[in-house]
Write a protein that holds these residues in place. Structure first.
Motif, short mmCIF file in Angstrom:
data_model
loop_
_atom_site.label_atom_id
_atom_site.label_comp_id
_atom_site.label_asym_id
_atom_site.label_seq_id
_atom_site.Cartn_x
_atom_site.Cartn_y
_atom_site.Cartn_z
N ASN A 145 0.79 -1.08 0.11
CA ASN A 145 -0.01 0.01 0.08
C ASN A 145 0.87 1.29 0.03
N ALA A 146 2.01 1.34 0.80
CA ALA A 146 2.69 2.69 1.03
C ALA A 146 3.44 2.57 -0.11
N LEU A 147 4.02 1.46 -0.96
CA LEU A 147 5.07 1.91 -2.05
C LEU A 147 4.20 2.16 -3.26
N SER A 148 2.95 1.71 -3.25
CA SER A 148 1.98 1.79 -4.66
C SER A 148 1.76 3.31 -4.21
N LYS A 149 1.44 3.77 -3.39
CA LYS A 149 1.23 5.22 -3.09
C LYS A 149 2.24 6.13 -3.50
N ARG A 150 3.47 5.67 -3.25
CA ARG A 150 4.86 6.53 -3.43
C ARG A 150 5.08 6.42 -5.04
N LEU A 151 4.95 5.28 -5.38
CA LEU A 151 5.01 5.21 -7.20
C LEU A 151 4.03 6.07 -7.95
N GLU A 152 2.82 6.28 -7.06
CA GLU A 152 1.84 7.03 -8.00
C GLU A 152 2.09 8.62 -7.82
N GLU A 153 2.78 8.91 -6.61
CA GLU A 153 3.16 10.18 -6.17
C GLU A 153 4.28 10.63 -7.21
N CYS A 154 4.99 9.81 -7.38
CA CYS A 154 6.31 10.06 -8.41
C CYS A 154 5.83 9.93 -9.83
N GLN A 155 4.61 9.59 -10.20
CA GLN A 155 3.96 9.69 -11.52
C GLN A 155 4.92 8.75 -12.47
N LEU A 156 5.07 7.32 -11.74
CA LEU A 156 6.05 6.42 -12.38
C LEU A 156 4.81 5.32 -12.84
N ASN A 157 5.19 4.98 -14.14
CA ASN A 157 4.27 4.09 -15.12
C ASN A 157 4.77 2.58 -14.41
N ALA A 158 4.32 2.48 -13.23
CA ALA A 158 4.52 0.97 -12.57
C ALA A 158 3.64 0.46 -11.93
N LYS A 159 3.54 -0.83 -11.57
CA LYS A 159 2.43 -1.71 -10.86
C LYS A 159 3.23 -2.71 -10.12
N ILE A 160 2.71 -3.12 -8.92
CA ILE A 160 3.16 -4.05 -8.03
C ILE A 160 2.33 -5.41 -8.16
N ILE A 161 3.14 -6.48 -8.55
CA ILE A 161 2.47 -7.97 -8.32
C ILE A 161 3.07 -8.71 -7.43
N TYR A 162 2.10 -9.35 -6.47
CA TYR A 162 2.69 -9.99 -5.15
C TYR A 162 2.10 -11.30 -5.31
N SER A 163 3.03 -12.35 -5.30
CA SER A 163 2.48 -13.80 -5.37
C SER A 163 3.11 -14.59 -4.64
N GLY A 164 2.73 -15.85 -4.36
CA GLY A 164 3.52 -16.96 -3.80
C GLY A 164 3.75 -16.74 -2.27
N GLY A 165 3.13 -15.60 -1.69
CA GLY A 165 3.45 -15.35 -0.54
C GLY A 165 4.76 -14.82 0.05
N ILE A 166 5.62 -14.37 -1.10
CA ILE A 166 6.77 -13.95 -0.66
C ILE A 166 7.43 -12.94 -1.96
N ASP A 167 7.05 -13.42 -3.11
CA ASP A 167 7.72 -12.63 -4.12
C ASP A 167 6.85 -11.36 -4.43
N LEU A 168 7.66 -10.24 -4.71
CA LEU A 168 7.18 -8.97 -5.25
C LEU A 168 7.93 -8.25 -6.32
N ASP A 169 7.16 -8.16 -7.21
CA ASP A 169 7.65 -7.64 -8.69
C ASP A 169 6.99 -6.28 -8.99
N ILE A 170 7.99 -5.32 -9.36
CA ILE A 170 7.44 -4.09 -9.83
C ILE A 170 7.64 -4.15 -11.37
N LEU A 171 6.69 -3.61 -12.12
CA LEU A 171 6.52 -3.90 -13.56
C LEU A 171 6.15 -2.45 -14.17
N PRO A 172 6.37 -2.61 -15.54
CA PRO A 172 5.62 -1.41 -15.97
C PRO A 172 4.24 -1.72 -16.12
#
Length: 425
Positions: A145-172
């Protein structure tokens, strides 16, 4: 894809690898081998197999060395940020251009580094359009939640995908497994080659987007993880095109093919008799798969040691059939096959498997097929592969109405030797 010759694929299967196509709790790889036999016998010649994995090219290649995976026509890697084609993993440059738009990897890394709860994954998993971390499950929601807000504030063309209970990926923002599939379907449609049916298969959160693509069938395997099951409850429950399988991994994929009447949908490995026949089956693919499967079962003593069973071999071989072994010796296969009779049960109780990959048929006359395929053998921990070229001729009274008239085998990348080869075909 070379076998399609400009036609529309009859079926396209798009499957995640770890814990979907590949069951890491199945040391014998039974369900994967069942799928392999079904695909090569009935679908390889007119359909598309697509692997969609979170793995980088490095880890994907490692998995291929560990498991009896078929060679896909298309590989989507790094959580949908890389699309490649064929054995050579040739990149789709158009997809790279799409992802470059508005993507600032350096700033993404800088902002994510502000969160000490995130631990960078190994260097091989850091890709041009993917920044990957590990994070403890208990801390994931707050950080996302905090990182998503920060990426949005920076107007970055990015999204977060969380999977497997451990892996967090940031992608376009435009990346991901679902977007990569949508890109491919749009590309095929523009070329007039849209698949007649598409089946997507997954088990974890980074697969969720696959099930949102329009006009596809979907299966979540029985071992699907919590985050995907939650997504199903919120987004797909009641959708008749998406099912929760009661079978694990590749067995769940076969179950989905049966549920959605994607036919044929019974693996040759599930047949007790000697062959599957009928107009819905591809007789050439079946002959190649069934002939070698019977060889495996003969040596594992999984079929009866009888004249009737052994006659299945003899009746499929022309009396003048020549076999050029990978070590350079040429034999008459019709008489040489008798050596196999003496090998009955020599691999009983052992880890011995044979599987076929990349069947590529070409009809060179009204009654003769030229076919190339890779024949893999596993004997305990040793894997080896023969690149095989064969000629088969139509023969109505033979199994699958085909007779072997010539076989030429060569080692793949010098991986073979002469050990335990006296009974190989």
């Amino acid at each position: 894809m070379e076998g399609l010759k400009g036609s529309s694929p009859r079926l396209m299967i798009v499957s995640d690898l770890d814990n979907t196509m590949v069951d890491h709790h199945d040391p014998e790889n039974i369900s994967l081998l069942r799928f392999d036999a079904l695909w090569e016998a009935d679908y390889r010649h007119d359909s598309l197999l697509v692997f969609s994995t979170g793995r980088s090219p490095t880890l994907y290649k490692e998995l291929r060395k560990e498991k009896p995976l078929l060679t896909p026509d298309i590989t989507i890697m790094s959580v949908g940020t890389e699309i490649t084609y064929g054995d050579a993993l040739s990149p789709d440059k158009g997809w790279e251009e799409v992802l470059n738009q508005g993507w600032d990897r350096g700033t993404v890394v800088e902002e994510a580094s502000r969160f000490p709860q995130l631990r960078f994954q190994v260097e091989t998993e850091q890709r041009p359009h993917k920044v990957s971390f590990y994070i403890e499950k208990t801390k994931s929601s707050e950080v996302i939640n905090a990182l998503s807000k920060r990426l949005e504030e920076c107007q970055l063309n990015a999204k977060i995908i969380y999977s497997g209970g451990i892996d967090l990926d940031i992608l376009p923002q435009g990346a991901g497994k679902g977007q990569a599939l949508a890109y491919l379907l749009k590309k095929f449609n523009s070329e007039g080659k849209s698949p007649q049916n598409t089946l997507v298969c997954g088990d974890s959160g980074n697969d969720a987007e696959l099930f949102s693509v329009a006009d596809v069938y979907g299966v979540m395997v029985s071992n699907a993880q919590e985050e995907l099951l939650q997504w199903y409850e919120e987004n797909a429950k009641g959708n008749p095109k998406v099912i929760l399988a009661h079978e694990r991994c590749a067995a769940g994929i076969i179950q989905a093919m049966q549920h959605f009447n994607l036919d044929p949908n019974v693996s040759p490995r599930d047949i007790v008799g000697l062959s599957q026949t009928g107009p819905k089956y591809f007789s050439l693919g079946h002959e190649i798969v069934e002939f070698h499967l019977l060889c495996e079962r003969w040596r594992r003593a999984e079929v009866e040691d009888s004249n009737e069973i052994f006659q299945r071999f003899k009746s499929a071989i022309d009396p003048n059939c020549s076999l050029l072994h990978p070590w350079g010796v040429e034999d008459n296969l019709f008489t040489g096959i008798d050596v196999l009779r003496q090998c009955y049960g020599d691999q009983k109780g052992k880890q011995f498997r044979i599987w076929i990959d990349k069947i590529r048929p070409l009809k060179i006359s009204s009654d003769i097929w030229l076919v190339r395929f890779d024949k893999w053998e596993l004997i305990e921990q040793e894997r080896r592969c023969c690149c095989t070229t064969a000629l088969l001729k139509v023969k109505p009274d033979a199994p699958n109405s085909l007779s072997w008239i010539h076989i030429h085998e060569t080692w793949l990348d010098g991986c073979g030797n002469r050990t335990n080869l006296c009974c190989s075909i």
